[in-house]
Design a protein around this motif. Structure first.
Motif, PDB file in Angstrom:
ATOM      1  N   ARG A  34       0.828  -1.204   0.000  1.00  0.00           N
ATOM      2  CA  ARG A  34       0.000   0.000   0.000  1.00  0.00           C
ATOM      3  C   ARG A  34       0.871   1.267   0.000  1.00  0.00           C
ATOM      4  N   LEU A  35       1.891   1.305   0.844  1.00  0.00           N
ATOM      5  CA  LEU A  35       2.760   2.494   0.874  1.00  0.00           C
ATOM      6  C   LEU A  35       3.507   2.632  -0.448  1.00  0.00           C
ATOM      7  N   GLN A  36       4.000   1.484  -0.960  1.00  0.00           N
ATOM      8  CA  GLN A  36       4.786   1.548  -2.193  1.00  0.00           C
ATOM      9  C   GLN A  36       3.933   2.029  -3.365  1.00  0.00           C
ATOM     10  N   LYS A  37       2.698   1.536  -3.436  1.00  0.00           N
ATOM     11  CA  LYS A  37       1.815   1.964  -4.531  1.00  0.00           C
ATOM     12  C   LYS A  37       1.508   3.458  -4.425  1.00  0.00           C
ATOM     13  N   TRP A  38       1.256   3.906  -3.212  1.00  0.00           N
ATOM     14  CA  TRP A  38       1.008   5.351  -3.012  1.00  0.00           C
ATOM     15  C   TRP A  38       2.230   6.135  -3.499  1.00  0.00           C
ATOM     16  N   ALA A  39       3.421   5.667  -3.095  1.00  0.00           N
ATOM     17  CA  ALA A  39       4.660   6.372  -3.449  1.00  0.00           C
ATOM     18  C   ALA A  39       4.882   6.352  -4.962  1.00  0.00           C
ATOM     19  N   ASN A  40       4.609   5.211  -5.585  1.00  0.00           N
ATOM     20  CA  ASN A  40       4.772   5.123  -7.044  1.00  0.00           C
ATOM     21  C   ASN A  40       3.860   6.132  -7.755  1.00  0.00           C
ATOM     22  N   ARG A  41       2.614   6.191  -7.281  1.00  0.00           N
ATOM     23  CA  ARG A  41       1.677   7.150  -7.883  1.00  0.00           C
ATOM     24  C   ARG A  41       2.169   8.580  -7.715  1.00  0.00           C
ATOM     25  N   ALA A 196       3.905  19.331   9.263  1.00  0.00           N
ATOM     26  CA  ALA A 196       4.794  18.464   8.481  1.00  0.00           C
ATOM     27  C   ALA A 196       5.192  19.135   7.173  1.00  0.00           C
ATOM     28  N   THR A 197       4.263  19.867   6.581  1.00  0.00           N
ATOM     29  CA  THR A 197       4.576  20.582   5.343  1.00  0.00           C
ATOM     30  C   THR A 197       5.645  21.640   5.603  1.00  0.00           C
ATOM     31  N   ALA A 198       5.509  22.348   6.704  1.00  0.00           N
ATOM     32  CA  ALA A 198       6.513  23.364   7.053  1.00  0.00           C
ATOM     33  C   ALA A 198       7.886  22.717   7.244  1.00  0.00           C
ATOM     34  N   ALA A 199       7.908  21.567   7.921  1.00  0.00           N
ATOM     35  CA  ALA A 199       9.179  20.880   8.165  1.00  0.00           C
ATOM     36  C   ALA A 199       9.797  20.425   6.841  1.00  0.00           C
ATOM     37  N   GLY A 226       3.292   8.573  10.027  1.00  0.00           N
ATOM     38  CA  GLY A 226       2.158   9.479  10.194  1.00  0.00           C
ATOM     39  C   GLY A 226       2.126  10.633   9.206  1.00  0.00           C
ATOM     40  N   THR A 227       3.238  10.866   8.489  1.00  0.00           N
ATOM     41  CA  THR A 227       3.292  12.007   7.571  1.00  0.00           C
ATOM     42  C   THR A 227       3.583  11.576   6.128  1.00  0.00           C
ATOM     43  N   TYR A 228       3.466  10.257   5.864  1.00  0.00           N
ATOM     44  CA  TYR A 228       3.851   9.765   4.528  1.00  0.00           C
ATOM     45  C   TYR A 228       3.127  10.513   3.410  1.00  0.00           C
ATOM     46  N   ASN A 229       1.810  10.763   3.639  1.00  0.00           N
ATOM     47  CA  ASN A 229       1.011  11.384   2.573  1.00  0.00           C
ATOM     48  C   ASN A 229       1.003  12.913   2.662  1.00  0.00           C
ATOM     49  N   ILE A 230       1.827  13.454   3.545  1.00  0.00           N
ATOM     50  CA  ILE A 230       1.995  14.916   3.618  1.00  0.00           C
ATOM     51  C   ILE A 230       3.401  15.244   3.102  1.00  0.00           C
ATOM     52  N   THR A 231       4.404  14.780   3.851  1.00  0.00           N
ATOM     53  CA  THR A 231       5.798  14.979   3.445  1.00  0.00           C
ATOM     54  C   THR A 231       6.026  14.420   2.035  1.00  0.00           C
ATOM     55  N   GLY A 232       5.356  13.305   1.750  1.00  0.00           N
ATOM     56  CA  GLY A 232       5.528  12.637   0.461  1.00  0.00           C
ATOM     57  C   GLY A 232       4.928  13.387  -0.716  1.00  0.00           C
ATOM     58  N   THR A 233       4.237  14.489  -0.462  1.00  0.00           N
ATOM     59  CA  THR A 233       3.693  15.279  -1.584  1.00  0.00           C
ATOM     60  C   THR A 233       4.414  16.614  -1.734  1.00  0.00           C
ATOM     61  N   VAL A 234       5.411  16.859  -0.862  1.00  0.00           N
ATOM     62  CA  VAL A 234       6.142  18.130  -0.946  1.00  0.00           C
ATOM     63  C   VAL A 234       7.226  18.008  -2.021  1.00  0.00           C
ATOM     64  N   LYS A 235       7.152  18.878  -3.011  1.00  0.00           N
ATOM     65  CA  LYS A 235       8.084  18.846  -4.133  1.00  0.00           C
ATOM     66  C   LYS A 235       9.511  19.061  -3.637  1.00  0.00           C
ATOM     67  N   LEU A 240      10.944   8.729   1.540  1.00  0.00           N
ATOM     68  CA  LEU A 240      10.300   8.668   2.857  1.00  0.00           C
ATOM     69  C   LEU A 240      10.942   7.588   3.723  1.00  0.00           C
ATOM     70  N   GLN A 241      11.094   7.902   5.022  1.00  0.00           N
ATOM     71  CA  GLN A 241      11.764   6.976   5.950  1.00  0.00           C
ATOM     72  C   GLN A 241      10.777   6.237   6.863  1.00  0.00           C
ATOM     73  N   CYS A 242       9.578   5.979   6.400  1.00  0.00           N
ATOM     74  CA  CYS A 242       8.556   5.350   7.248  1.00  0.00           C
ATOM     75  C   CYS A 242       9.034   3.987   7.775  1.00  0.00           C
ATOM     76  N   GLY A 243       8.721   3.685   9.023  1.00  0.00           N
ATOM     77  CA  GLY A 243       9.071   2.396   9.608  1.00  0.00           C
ATOM     78  C   GLY A 243       7.857   1.638  10.117  1.00  0.00           C
ATOM     79  N   SER A 244       7.085   2.283  10.976  1.00  0.00           N
ATOM     80  CA  SER A 244       5.993   1.597  11.690  1.00  0.00           C
ATOM     81  C   SER A 244       4.877   1.099  10.777  1.00  0.00           C
ATOM     82  N   TYR A 245       4.735   1.713   9.587  1.00  0.00           N
ATOM     83  CA  TYR A 245       3.615   1.366   8.705  1.00  0.00           C
ATOM     84  C   TYR A 245       3.553  -0.126   8.410  1.00  0.00           C
TER      85      TYR A 245
END
Lengths: 367, 367
Positions: A34-41, A196-199, A226-235, A240-245
């Protein structure tokens, strides 16, 4: 040390000896996918953090799904990953001291190694060891994007360190990282998104600043589950360094349900002394409590009232009063990473049956 | 799994790689001797609980000093002790389920094994397994002396279980135990004394009641580190189950200073990002926090402000501002037992030098 008793594949999960750290493999694999597919998209790299699972088997599943590399927190964890065949390692942490740096450099014989820094003397130590060994280590600057733990400010301090890295023999300047650990568990999505966007933007800005100074950043790495779909959309963020997912835990499930819980602890009722109380064999040596008490899964009227070292105390009422000595109880830990670190093996199950007992080879490797 | 890097004996403690679990052997041995001498003067048995150290080396030191046996919490711990040559084991806990009971009975080949019970069906399971194997297992009834975790009430319930044990093939009725866990960490001595004395007297009363019913109690076992000199003076108690006294910890040092701290975690400063903050490599995977944050030892102006998974955040002021990346810091864990359970090895030191890296063979053996 005597060998631990390990059950054979095929055993029904309810027959496992307890406390057992149970992974539902179908769920874990679905989380990876699920995370990989989101990231690929979203054309985003995934560099999963192995401090959660600490086990090459799961790193390989993440790589096979499309991850670009694996994060580690410690050299000891990276040793386990490299020995297990993982070829692309980012140690998202400062590695300090002659012993650890020697081990870090040795890993570059078998894998591509990149490490984070936030200190000039540390850069010089890494350079001396890598060049003496005739090896090249990738180095990224950790930027403090608001968590206020490690890391330097973006801008002048980052530029200074990056220049030092780029001019140091044995080192390859790879870019920057910043972990927004202060917001990954923020329950409110809008607040989480704003912070997360600011960071992430602060990190991208630091990278842009370096590029202007002639220091290209291949890696601009950030993000947690917790921020995969926020940080992951910042140009400008590269991965992404997600672990717990991969397994989720009780605490993250209070943030969102984007991923499903794959991890539980199976316990046995060992005492049923009075009405209203059942005691299990899973205490704080079997389930971590640093993010709160675990939750009983699927038994109406049963609640964890407290854990002592070797015992779990359940309050039971209604249907749960039927629990008797010998019955098994599934518990959802609030914090997966620290619970996993208590066990030597996963009981990996599929459709209710044991697939394999898998050694948690990185357990306890905090050096 | 790759071997862990282990330093050679003779290394100065400050050169150990970190996080390291350091035991000052002189202090630990003095604690062992101090409890044993007190017990000898008071004609009291010592049956130290090995759930603290989980390591045969320390059990043998306790036995050599005069202990009458060793307590364990789990079969997996008892396996480690018996394989390490300990011959007298009391499992101060309920052992439930066919797998664990089979392993328990197997231990009786090489050691004298006694186990606690609080449930009739469990007694029948133990009897069936022991008699089928042609072995004898000692059994004691756990009496709830006020902690309200496991255990039955003294009086009729205890009598009923004791009679069942005494009449069960393969089992030997050995007596009673009761753990006053609800008072061992009570800070006020007078309150601790009042409550622990009441608990111990309830246990002795249960034993007297059994004797009147023709069921002699060889074992009337109770006590923890915090109540050794209270429970240990109640007539009729046969032995003390103290565990933490061997190393002490930050929490027990707030109860009393009768024993001295032998255990610390050595950490390295890995980041010194801003004035006022130093970050170490010892997070909650290196120091347990279930009884609070660790304390910095011997550095004026340095204080642990928080632990995340892999990092310790120190607040520093005054002289402690001099801490730099690479410096070592000693930390006192608030809870020894759960901190020890995170490590694979002790760094046993004497007069500031490494004596040996000793495997914590019982670590994680929660089954």
């Amino acid at each position: 040390m005597p060998f631990e008793y390990l059950p054979l594949p095929g055993a029904p999960v309810g027959q496992l000896d307890t406390p057992a750290l149970v992974i539902d493999m179908d769920v874990a694999e679905k989380n990876i996918s699920r995370l990989q597919k989101w990231a690929n998209r979203n054309k985003m790299g995934v560099r999963p953090h192995s401090k959660t699972h600490k086990t090459p088997l799961f790193a390989h599943k993440q790589m096979a799904a499309g991850a670009i590399g694996i994060c580690c927190a410690k050299v000891g964890e990276a040793e386990v990953m490299v020995a297990g065949g993982v070829k692309e390692i980012l140690i998202a942490n400062q590695i300090v001291g002659a012993t650890k740096i020697a081990r870090l450099v040795a890993l570059a014989n078998d894998a591509s190694i990149t490490v984070a820094v936030d200190d000039a003397a540390n850069v010089r130590d890494l350079s001396a060891a890598a060049s003496a060994a005739g090896r090249e280590i990738g180095v990224i600057v950790e930027v403090d994007t608001g968590m206020h733990r490690c890391g330097v400010d973006g801008g002048a301090a980052t530029r200074k360190l990056a220049k030092l890295i780029a001019s140091s023999p044995g080192l390859r300047f790879d870019g920057v990282m910043g972990y927004e650990g202060h917001v990954v568990a923020q329950r409110d999505f809008e607040e989480r998104k704003t912070e997360a966007t600011a960071a992430a933007r602060a990190l991208v800005e630091a990278a842009e600043d370096l590029r202007k100074a002639g220091l290209p950043c291949k890696i601009v790495s950030a993000g947690g589950t917790g921020t995969y779909n926020i940080t992951g959309t910042v140009k400008g963020i590269t991965d992404l360094q997600c672990g717990s997912y991969i397994f989720m835990d009780g605490d993250y499930l209070e943030v969102f349900k984007d991923f499903s819980p794959a991890l539980s602890v199976l316990a046995t009722v060992i005492s049923r002394p009075v009405k209203g109380r059942a005691v299990t064999d899973a205490g704080i040596k079997a389930i971590s409590v640093d993010r709160g008490l675990p939750k009983v899964i699927g038994i109406e009227g049963a609640k964890v009232a407290g854990l002592s070292e070797e015992h779990g105390r359940l309050e039971v009422s209604g249907a749960a009063e039927k629990l008797k000595v010998g019955d098994k109880v599934s518990l959802l830990p609030m914090h997966g990473d620290t619970t996993i670190n208590l066990y030597s093996h996963y009981a990996c199950v599929r459709k209710g049956k044991l697939e394999a007992m898998v050694e948690i080879a990185g357990r306890g490797r905090s050096r």
